[in-house]
Motif scaffolding. Structure first.
Motif, PDB file in Angstrom:
ATOM      1  N   ARG A  85      -8.063 -38.518 -27.463  1.00  0.00           N
ATOM      2  CA  ARG A  85      -8.368 -37.499 -26.603  1.00  0.00           C
ATOM      3  C   ARG A  85      -7.098 -36.657 -26.609  1.00  0.00           C
ATOM      4  O   ARG A  85      -6.482 -36.935 -25.398  1.00  0.00           O
ATOM      5  CB  ARG A  85      -9.096 -38.021 -25.413  1.00  0.00           C
ATOM      6  CG  ARG A  85     -10.432 -38.570 -25.508  1.00  0.00           C
ATOM      7  CD  ARG A  85     -10.904 -39.165 -24.192  1.00  0.00           C
ATOM      8  NE  ARG A  85     -12.402 -39.435 -24.419  1.00  0.00           N
ATOM      9  CZ  ARG A  85     -13.315 -39.819 -23.584  1.00  0.00           C
ATOM     10  NH1 ARG A  85     -12.597 -40.009 -22.426  1.00  0.00           N
ATOM     11  NH2 ARG A  85     -14.453 -40.139 -23.756  1.00  0.00           N
ATOM     12  N   SER A 130     -15.490 -39.870 -27.887  1.00  0.00           N
ATOM     13  CA  SER A 130     -15.514 -40.823 -26.911  1.00  0.00           C
ATOM     14  C   SER A 130     -14.240 -41.853 -27.103  1.00  0.00           C
ATOM     15  O   SER A 130     -14.134 -42.600 -26.137  1.00  0.00           O
ATOM     16  CB  SER A 130     -16.828 -41.627 -27.018  1.00  0.00           C
ATOM     17  OG  SER A 130     -16.779 -42.198 -28.470  1.00  0.00           O
ATOM     18  N   SER A 174     -18.332 -35.506 -25.009  1.00  0.00           N
ATOM     19  CA  SER A 174     -19.022 -36.900 -25.646  1.00  0.00           C
ATOM     20  C   SER A 174     -20.120 -37.103 -24.874  1.00  0.00           C
ATOM     21  O   SER A 174     -21.160 -37.409 -25.906  1.00  0.00           O
ATOM     22  CB  SER A 174     -17.873 -38.059 -25.616  1.00  0.00           C
ATOM     23  OG  SER A 174     -18.438 -39.188 -26.036  1.00  0.00           O
ATOM     24  N   GLY A 175     -20.313 -37.205 -23.635  1.00  0.00           N
ATOM     25  CA  GLY A 175     -21.467 -37.421 -23.196  1.00  0.00           C
ATOM     26  C   GLY A 175     -22.725 -36.561 -23.669  1.00  0.00           C
ATOM     27  O   GLY A 175     -23.809 -36.914 -23.935  1.00  0.00           O
ATOM     28  N   ALA A 225     -14.366 -35.972 -22.720  1.00  0.00           N
ATOM     29  CA  ALA A 225     -15.300 -37.035 -22.158  1.00  0.00           C
ATOM     30  C   ALA A 225     -16.575 -36.120 -21.719  1.00  0.00           C
ATOM     31  O   ALA A 225     -17.748 -36.703 -21.862  1.00  0.00           O
ATOM     32  CB  ALA A 225     -14.702 -37.548 -20.740  1.00  0.00           C
ATOM     33  N   GLY A 256     -20.032 -36.901 -31.040  1.00  0.00           N
ATOM     34  CA  GLY A 256     -19.868 -37.587 -29.877  1.00  0.00           C
ATOM     35  C   GLY A 256     -18.968 -38.797 -29.729  1.00  0.00           C
ATOM     36  O   GLY A 256     -18.317 -39.089 -28.775  1.00  0.00           O
ATOM     37  N   LEU A 257     -19.381 -39.642 -30.811  1.00  0.00           N
ATOM     38  CA  LEU A 257     -18.733 -40.864 -31.036  1.00  0.00           C
ATOM     39  C   LEU A 257     -17.082 -40.711 -31.038  1.00  0.00           C
ATOM     40  O   LEU A 257     -16.291 -41.287 -30.447  1.00  0.00           O
ATOM     41  CB  LEU A 257     -19.093 -41.774 -32.023  1.00  0.00           C
ATOM     42  CG  LEU A 257     -20.662 -42.308 -31.837  1.00  0.00           C
ATOM     43  CD1 LEU A 257     -21.098 -42.980 -33.051  1.00  0.00           C
ATOM     44  CD2 LEU A 257     -20.581 -43.234 -30.649  1.00  0.00           C
TER      45      LEU A 257
END
Length: 209
Positions: free
Chosen positions: A92, A87, A46-47, A43, A83-84
């Motif tokens: 995950r 996400s 990803s951000g 998480a 990143g996508l």
């Protein structure tokens, strides 16, 4: 006559400061999170990756002139893709964290290092030197994560806390990423605020009023 370069309101230092800000946020989130699981690690990554990718994409048009946008566009595409992927909730897992972050670190690190190395003799050689350093640091991140065993687990007991804990491979990996983000934030922050010599104007820019 005003050149296109002088008309730009943003330059490489703004790109560096934006990257430093998002790296700092990622480092803070990892540092102060008691949970270093794959879900939390992905998480945060990803951000960080999506924000950094957007910064690269915007910089391609607002920072770099035509003919020099390719590397920024490539880095934006690779970072946004990583990143996508990170996400996607159902993906995950520990394996995904290692696969995505290692792949991103090695590929983008090599791209940034090679581009910076080739541009080290340009007028913006200070920015190229900074880019080379970040590229090498990113490659080191990937190599460091390759040395961490995803299935590693060490049980230990802390008497003051009165309970047992388990140090896992993903805990180490997320911590390594957090350390990388902190180093990048400090380095790019210093680079962004450091004074640098303005590039010499080209012959075309030297016009007689």
């Amino acid at each position: 006559m005003t050149s296109a370069a002088s008309a730009r309101t943003l330059d490489v230092r703004h790109l560096q400061l934006a990257r430093a800000a998002f790296a700092a946020i990622a480092a803070i989130m990892v540092t102060f999170s008691p949970d270093h699981s794959a879900s939390v690690g992905l998480a945060v990554f990803s951000g960080f990756a999506i924000a950094t990718g957007i910064v690269f994409a915007v910089a391609a048009w607002l920072v770099f002139p035509a003919g020099q946008r390719g590397p920024s566009v490539l880095l934006a595409s690779l970072t946004l893709l990583a990143g996508l992927v990170a996400s996607i909730g159902p993906w995950r897992s520990t394996a995904t964290f290692f696969a995505v972050v290692i792949s991103w670190a090695l590929v983008t690190g090599i791209v940034e290092a090679v581009v910076a190395f080739r541009g080290r003799a340009d007028a913006a050689r200070a920015a190229s030197r900074d880019g080379l350093t970040i590229g090498v640091l990113t490659i080191v991140l990937g190599l460091a994560l390759l040395l961490v065993q995803p299935g590693y687990a060490l049980d230990y007991y802390i008497e003051d806390a009165g309970r047992s804990f388990t140090l896992t491979g993903i805990t180490i990996a997320v911590g390594v990423f957090g350390g990388y983000a902190a180093i990048v934030a400090v380095f790019l922050g210093i680079a962004g605020f450091s004074p640098r010599r303005a590039p010499a104007p080209s012959p075309a820019d030297r016009s007689i009023p």
